[in-house]
Write an enzyme that holds these catalytic residues in place. Structure first.
Site, PDB file in Angstrom:
ATOM      1  N   GLU A  41       0.858  -1.181   0.000  1.00  0.00           N
ATOM      2  CA  GLU A  41       0.000   0.000   0.000  1.00  0.00           C
ATOM      3  C   GLU A  41       0.896   1.233   0.000  1.00  0.00           C
ATOM      4  O   GLU A  41       1.724   1.394   0.898  1.00  0.00           O
ATOM      5  CB  GLU A  41      -0.902   0.013   1.237  1.00  0.00           C
ATOM      6  CG  GLU A  41      -1.862  -1.155   1.309  1.00  0.00           C
ATOM      7  CD  GLU A  41      -2.634  -1.182   2.621  1.00  0.00           C
ATOM      8  OE1 GLU A  41      -2.661  -0.139   3.317  1.00  0.00           O
ATOM      9  OE2 GLU A  41      -3.205  -2.234   2.950  1.00  0.00           O
ATOM     10  N   ASP A  85      -4.266   9.341  11.170  1.00  0.00           N
ATOM     11  CA  ASP A  85      -2.932   8.762  11.335  1.00  0.00           C
ATOM     12  C   ASP A  85      -2.235   9.301  12.580  1.00  0.00           C
ATOM     13  O   ASP A  85      -2.383  10.462  12.949  1.00  0.00           O
ATOM     14  CB  ASP A  85      -2.074   9.059  10.103  1.00  0.00           C
ATOM     15  CG  ASP A  85      -2.560   8.293   8.895  1.00  0.00           C
ATOM     16  OD1 ASP A  85      -2.614   7.062   8.983  1.00  0.00           O
ATOM     17  OD2 ASP A  85      -2.892   8.923   7.875  1.00  0.00           O
ATOM     18  N   TYR A 114     -10.984  -3.893   4.681  1.00  0.00           N
ATOM     19  CA  TYR A 114      -9.923  -3.426   5.569  1.00  0.00           C
ATOM     20  C   TYR A 114     -10.537  -3.247   6.956  1.00  0.00           C
ATOM     21  O   TYR A 114     -11.342  -2.350   7.175  1.00  0.00           O
ATOM     22  CB  TYR A 114      -9.380  -2.090   5.036  1.00  0.00           C
ATOM     23  CG  TYR A 114      -8.139  -1.559   5.711  1.00  0.00           C
ATOM     24  CD1 TYR A 114      -8.075  -1.408   7.090  1.00  0.00           C
ATOM     25  CD2 TYR A 114      -7.039  -1.166   4.959  1.00  0.00           C
ATOM     26  CE1 TYR A 114      -6.943  -0.904   7.705  1.00  0.00           C
ATOM     27  CE2 TYR A 114      -5.897  -0.649   5.567  1.00  0.00           C
ATOM     28  CZ  TYR A 114      -5.862  -0.521   6.939  1.00  0.00           C
ATOM     29  OH  TYR A 114      -4.744  -0.008   7.542  1.00  0.00           O
TER      30      TYR A 114
END
Length: 230
Positions: free
Chosen positions: A50, A61, A174
């Site tokens: 990825e 993040d 995911y």
């Protein structure tokens, strides 16, 4: 779904243990380092890679990817340069290449133009966490695109929504192992119970990420996940 992605997912049934997907930020630590990094990962046995699209405000993040994104932006990495990088990578490795990032740079680039570029250079899949599956489907239909959209599910999603996201998917889901930003340590029991629930609902393979940091983490989810993302 791309042939490369189909082959890798099909191989899961013939191996002992989950598939391994590695995330790297494009343009980090140096702008032109990514092709060599991806080639090294392929040689070391990664099943997928990825490539992160650096963004100035990566709200999902943690500090590690935030710093990597900031460095990549300072290195001059743009979305066009990322596409050029993937084109170079495609000549060097055969493993599936996914692009992962936030929606804003894609909107600025132009969604239809972006999807066509991805298809032309051999991007196998896109992970855009802030793009709802319903919208992704409209995008793909508008340009008759063959690039796969990979959608995220998280522990706080009700069963009905997991089932709905699964219906919009064509490759794998995911699984965000916990509610929070990347880089934190997932709580083992919560992650296991979430994966057990998702396994009962979803038809597609499950890849788990966000909290996989060690061999012990992989072993904990190995019987429930088809792939792990680091």
């Amino acid at each position: 779904m791309s042939q490369r992605l189909t082959q890798v997912l099909s191989a899961r049934s013939r191996r002992n243990g989950p598939l391994l997907s590695i995330f790297v930020t494009a343009g980090f630590p140096e702008r032109d380092a990514t092709p060599e990094i991806v080639e090294t990962l392929a040689e070391a046995g990664a099943d997928l890679v990825e490539i992160g699209i650096p963004f100035s405000d990566p709200i999902a993040d943690g500090p590690v990817i935030q710093r990597a994104s900031q460095t990549a932006i300072q290195n001059g990495m743009t979305l066009m340069r990322i596409l050029e990088t993937v084109e170079k990578i495609r000549h060097r490795v055969t493993l599936p290449v996914l692009l992962m990032g936030y929606l804003n740079p894609v909107i600025r680039f132009g969604p239809e133009r972006f999807l066509r570029c991805c298809a032309d250079i051999g991007v196998d899949g896109l992970i855009l966490p802030d793009l709802p599956p319903e919208e992704a489907r409209i995008w793909a239909e508008n340009v008759h695109n063959q690039v796969d959209f990979i959608h995220l599910i998280s522990p706080n999603l009700p069963d009905a929504r997991i089932r709905e996201v699964d219906r919009f998917s064509s490759s794998f889901l995911y699984c965000v192992s916990y509610t929070g930003v990347t880089g934190m340590r997932a709580r083992g029991e919560d992650t296991v119970s979430f994966l057990q629930r998702a396994r009962q609902i979803a038809r597609h393979p499950l890849f788990v990420g966000f909290g996989i940091r060690s061999c012990q983490d992989v072993q904990r989810v190995a019987t429930l996940a088809d792939g792990v993302i680091i």
